[in-house]
Enzyme design. Structure first.
Site, PDB file in Angstrom:
ATOM      1  N   GLY A 240     -31.957  14.667 102.060  1.00  0.00           N
ATOM      2  CA  GLY A 240     -30.649  14.587 102.903  1.00  0.00           C
ATOM      3  C   GLY A 240     -29.942  15.653 102.423  1.00  0.00           C
ATOM      4  O   GLY A 240     -29.186  16.201 103.183  1.00  0.00           O
ATOM      5  N   VAL A 241     -29.498  15.835 101.079  1.00  0.00           N
ATOM      6  CA  VAL A 241     -28.544  16.897 100.544  1.00  0.00           C
ATOM      7  C   VAL A 241     -29.032  18.272 100.959  1.00  0.00           C
ATOM      8  O   VAL A 241     -28.335  18.967 101.454  1.00  0.00           O
ATOM      9  CB  VAL A 241     -28.525  16.809  99.016  1.00  0.00           C
ATOM     10  CG1 VAL A 241     -27.529  17.995  98.515  1.00  0.00           C
ATOM     11  CG2 VAL A 241     -27.798  15.539  98.610  1.00  0.00           C
ATOM     12  N   GLU A 280     -41.915  30.939 106.574  1.00  0.00           N
ATOM     13  CA  GLU A 280     -43.335  31.664 106.292  1.00  0.00           C
ATOM     14  C   GLU A 280     -43.960  30.026 105.728  1.00  0.00           C
ATOM     15  O   GLU A 280     -43.516  29.417 104.910  1.00  0.00           O
ATOM     16  CB  GLU A 280     -43.323  32.391 104.890  1.00  0.00           C
ATOM     17  CG  GLU A 280     -44.442  32.972 104.506  1.00  0.00           C
ATOM     18  CD  GLU A 280     -45.449  32.273 103.677  1.00  0.00           C
ATOM     19  OE1 GLU A 280     -46.253  31.616 104.155  1.00  0.00           O
ATOM     20  OE2 GLU A 280     -45.106  32.239 102.584  1.00  0.00           O
TER      21      GLU A 280
END
Length: 516
Positions: A240-241, A280
């Protein structure tokens, strides 16, 4: 079960000892706005050894407040300092960072083996020595040689001269999100061009391998003139952070290396704020052995899949072998996989170390078991490694595994496993080989073996991937663009192409009266 040879290390040179040494010099703090800080909440998270399963030490666990502060610092540094326009400063700072990392190269090597679980032999190539030699130096040189402006002279009305100047400028704030498999390699190949181009950066390393990134943060703070906020290192185990980077409008570009699933999520998250994207992502690359190939190259090519326990996005985990060579190749590869040195990554003779976590080990074993249920033949490996020394009992080891008896539509031949697992597939002719190689959602890398360079190059041009090796040719290098087609990504790392993706283009036109 596995018949793979388990590597051992005598005396104190084990992952236990290397882990202690790494912990003694590890940096647990983040770099935010020029300061080395703990999380605002005081929270920390454990850093585990993949080889032993034990806790190496702790790292600051950022919360939303910390991430917000880092993004704000990067935004302020870009908007209010001369970092984006002062090329001399950027060159000096990159040179300083190069020297600082080199001054702690031995400690960084120990740290990488301890927290990544990579065999020490790999630190002499792509894990450390190769990127340290080039990843910062190449973009630093571009600061002086790149064409930052070009002039177009033409057009205009009523006899006036129309002069257009095309200017290359930094994108802004870059969020660099990096993986656990080759952490310092990816970090340096993101930081180098992003900073050389004049951007500011919020670096969010993988929570399984935070210390190499926090070490860089300390070196930047203590040994370079990089202004506060230009580089921020935020460590967190919270998705979440980390996800705040994908949604915050102050972030201009997302530079991500990791799984295709997360890459697609970031594209969706970034759409609302029109973020630029460099992604990537994963791969399921094919190594093609043509009927005229030297049979002696088959086993070494097959063994390469297991370097660093198969944790490489560009690994050729599908091996396509011409039917005339297939039967003997299966016998030879099976015998080689049963003898591969698996064990303590500290041991110089170890080729196959642990995968990064217990969760990843379970995923790899589940993929193998799924293939077995689907009718595949597991002719080598297929389970946990037996006979490891006691200090590795809690490590995350998977036996090098060879799978046959499936076609290219099988899940095990289509899905990225990220473990030491090789699928062998026969083919009939060159067209059949190209068809099978291209029958994939991915398009990252590939290889071909043939006694004819012309024939090999023809195959290379037909396979839809971003990188390809002919007869052992190596595409890696700070000057060589690397990235994928299809679900393997968007954009390129390294090379001029990789440098330009961290730049915006502005055209400025002015009118001048022509001289009579």
């Amino acid at each position: 079960m596995s018949e793979a040879r388990a590597g051992t290390v005598d005396g104190t040179q084990t992952s236990v000892e290397w882990g202690r040494r790494a912990a003694q010099r590890a940096e647990p703090r983040m770099l935010i706005a020029g300061d080395l800080v703990e999380a605002a909440s005081g929270a920390r998270f454990d850093n585990h050894s993949p080889a032993t399963g034990t806790v190496l030490g702790v790292t600051a666990a950022a919360g939303g407040e910390d991430m917000n502060r880092a993004i704000a610092a990067a935004r302020t540094a870009f908007d209010t300092t001369d970092w984006s326009t002062n090329r001399d400063l950027r060159r000096r700072c990159l040179d300083q960072l190069q020297a600082a990392i080199e001054s702690e190269k031995d400690e960084l090597r120990t740290e990488l083996v301890a927290e990544v679980g990579c065999p020490v032999m790999t630190t002499e190539s792509a894990q450390l020595d190769w990127p340290l030699a080039e990843a910062l130096r190449y973009p630093a040189q571009l600061i002086e040689t790149f064409e930052w402006e070009r002039v177009l002279d033409g057009g205009g009305l009523f006899g006036e001269r129309n002069i257009r100047t095309v200017v290359k400028e930094a994108v802004g704030v870059v969020a660099a999100v990096t993986p656990s498999n080759f952490p310092i390699e990816v970090i340096l190949n993101k930081l180098g061009p992003a900073l050389a181009a004049g951007n500011t950066v919020v670096l969010k390393p993988d929570p399984h391998t935070p210390w190499n990134a926090t070490r860089l943060g300390r070196l930047i703070a203590e040994k370079t003139d990089i202004p506060p906020g230009v580089v921020n290192v935020v460590t967190t185990p919270s998705n979440g952070v980390a996800g705040l980077l994908g949604t915050d409008p102050r972030v201009d570009l997302m530079s991500f290396t990791g799984s295709t699933a997360v890459g697609k999520l970031l594209m969706r998250q970034g759409a609302d704020t029109m973020k630029r994207m460099f992604l990537e992502l994963g791969g399921k690359s094919a190594a093609i052995v043509l009927d005229d190939a030297n049979p002696a190259v088959i086993v070494p090519t097959a063994m390469g899949v297991c370097v660093h326990a198969g944790q490489a996005c560009a690994a050729t985990t599908r091996m396509l072998i011409h039917r005339s060579l297939y039967e003997q190749a299966v016998v030879d590869i099976t015998a080689a996989y049963q003898l591969l040195p698996v064990g303590d990554p500290v041991d110089p003779g170890t080729l196959v170390g642990p995968v990064i976590s217990a969760t990843q080990k379970d995923r790899v074993l589940a993929a193998i078991e799924g293939a077995r249920r689907d009718g595949a033949e597991i002719i080598a490996g297929g389970g946990e490694v037996q006979g490891l020394p006691e200090h590795l009992a809690g490590g995350h080891f998977v036996a090098p595994t060879v799978i046959t008896g499936v076609d290219n539509s099988a899940a095990i031949a289509q899905q990225e496993v990220f473990g030491p697992v090789l699928v062998l597939l026969p083919f009939d002719d060159d067209d059949d080989a190209v068809r099978i190689a291209n029958d994939s959602a991915f398009g990252l890398a590939g290889a071909v073996m043939s006694r004819s360079a012309e024939r090999g190059m023809n195959i290379a041009r037909r396979v839809r991937t971003g990188a390809f090796g002919v007869n052992g040719g190596m595409f890696y290098g700070a000057d060589a663009p690397f990235g994928g087609y299809k679900s393997s990504g968007v954009g390129r790392q390294c090379g001029i192409e990789g440098f330009k993706q961290y730049l915006e283009t502005k055209t400025i036109a002015r009118r001048e009266r022509r001289q009579s």
